[in-house]
Design an enzyme around this catalytic site. Sequence first.
Site, PDB file in Angstrom:
ATOM      1  N   GLY A 292      -0.548  -2.848   2.386  1.00  0.00           N
ATOM      2  CA  GLY A 292      -0.566  -4.132   3.339  1.00  0.00           C
ATOM      3  C   GLY A 292      -0.604  -5.198   2.194  1.00  0.00           C
ATOM      4  N   SER A 293      -1.060  -6.631   1.965  1.00  0.00           N
ATOM      5  CA  SER A 293      -0.262  -7.378   0.976  1.00  0.00           C
ATOM      6  C   SER A 293      -0.214  -7.210   0.539  1.00  0.00           C
ATOM      7  CB  SER A 293      -2.059  -8.679   1.399  1.00  0.00           C
ATOM      8  OG  SER A 293      -2.304  -8.988   2.779  1.00  0.00           O
ATOM      9  N   THR A 294      -0.734  -6.285  -0.610  1.00  0.00           N
ATOM     10  CA  THR A 294      -0.485  -6.236  -1.927  1.00  0.00           C
ATOM     11  C   THR A 294       1.074  -6.273  -2.119  1.00  0.00           C
ATOM     12  OG1 THR A 294      -1.078  -3.704  -1.430  1.00  0.00           O
ATOM     13  CG2 THR A 294      -2.087  -4.565  -2.917  1.00  0.00           C
ATOM     14  N   PHE A 295       2.157  -5.259  -0.807  1.00  0.00           N
ATOM     15  CA  PHE A 295       3.742  -5.107  -0.930  1.00  0.00           C
ATOM     16  C   PHE A 295       3.982  -6.095  -0.305  1.00  0.00           C
ATOM     17  CE2 PHE A 295       7.325  -3.055   0.896  1.00  0.00           C
ATOM     18  CZ  PHE A 295       8.122  -2.478   0.159  1.00  0.00           C
TER      19      PHE A 295
END
Length: 579
Positions: A292-295
């Site tokens: 998700g957004s951690t990437f």
Amino acid sequence: MQRPNWINSPKFRAIVVWGVLVTSTGLLAINLFYVQIVQGSVLKGIAKSHQMTNLRPFIPRRDIVDRNGSVLALDRPVYTLYAHPKLFKISKPEMAEKLSPILNRPVADLLKQFDQQETGIRVEYSVVEDSANRIMGMGLDGLELIQHQQRLYPYKEMAADIVGFVNAEHKGQAGLELSQENLLERTAQPIELKRMGDGSLMPDGIPAGFLNQDDLQLKLTIDARLQHAIQPVLQRQVRKVGAKRGAVIVMDAHSGELLALVSDPTYDPNEYYKYQQERFKTWAISDLYEPGSTFKPINVAIALETKTITPQTQIDNPSSIVVDDWPIQGGSGGSDTVTDIVINSYNVGMVHIMDKMDPEMFYAWLKRLGLGGTSGIDLPSEEPGQFKARKTFLESRIERAVTAFGQGFSLTPIQLVQLHGAIANGGKLVTPHIIQGLYNSKGQLFWQPNLRPPRQIFSPDTTKAIIPMMEGVVQQGTGKAAQVPGYRVAGKTGTSEKAASTGGYAKGLYVTSFVAIVPAEQPRYVVLVVIDEPAGGGYGGTVAAPVAQKVIKTLVNLENIPPSSKVEPAEAEPKDEEP
């Protein structure tokens, strides 16, 4: 009838005696030939087996210790206690009364065992040495103590999925006990000894130093103090949000050393047989998820490295778009800089950032980062990530779009930590590892693992541009719950849908996460918190970030990291990012 005279003659008798002697001698010669020639080797082997014996002593496995020398696993002598009631010189109740306080068991339980049979009752499997000495000191007939070695894990659940356990045969079954069996097992060559007439061994055949053993220990990078502090914090949050499981990883971004690798739920390796096998694996290494957004910071780093954008590039960021008939939500409804898109975790803005890059170049960069591969960590059962085939990625815009905000592919938590480590350390991809090497009691290194060499993937300028964006996430955006007064923390929240086994995504099932880099002004550590399937939903900023904050507080105290400055926490509530 009268016998012939020649039968009684001396000559005949001499012939008979001679014949008997010749026949006996012949038979004896045949038997000697049969025994010495035909059966010689067989009989020699039988005789040797009675006269000689092979001795291979039990040598304890090597200890496993943390970076500070705290023992995580060791062998200790224990005893199995057998009872033979028919040999008791006192009554069974009296025997039970004497053993009860030593074994810490009720008298009634012991009596029940004594009534099972007349001999050979296994009363207790693991009697510690002190208790065994007390039993032997009483001099009671009918009791038998047999010594053996037992693997002990003093910290119990704390580092179970790292250390693993051994089975009844003293063979590693999980964790380092399994993957490093060749390092933990000490070997000894058997020797052949002669027996005396009474069966006892002749000691003159034992070579000097035969029972000596080395003092080597397997030293880990783990800090037991940090591991011990994180475990209850993670456990409480998993219970609080009704999650399926959780994990925390703390890595030194420059060396790749793991200071903590914590999972919940866990198990006690001293009593591994009480738990399901699912508990024995390190799921942060063996299970895949969509980051998700951690990437997003990783994708922005790619775009910066290829000169596709700058931190201040203005990006069209409508509230929603449609890509290949698929609606994508999560934009500001206007135009934003790349920095603002990262801080506020806008999915639509990320799609438009990555649209600026040539698809072939985007795919090549993702493969260069190792998507679809492994991190190379020295724990067993690491699962390689899953990534789309080149043809699919290049021909389908929706595949590239969902990849822009961290979905449509999967990796392990440890691989995400590795990638963020490259942002923290100036652009180098290092190998996460948990083993320092074999050290002796004087602290001298005997052996160390051969790790993959660091690989430069981003320029230092690129990583320096990403850190302020991630710091903005904690100060202004979705990661406010990770703020630590006095310290500059860079981070990124993540909330990703979980893939369904039938295809698509499972309704209402999410993975919430938060990745942090500390201290932001001089990055050294990467902290990742992953909470899988919180029952009431939630976001990375509300579920995972609070755990990260407590971990960072403990980390800076243990590592004596001085405060960055007087950083005042923001008063606003964390903003929920779009899943």
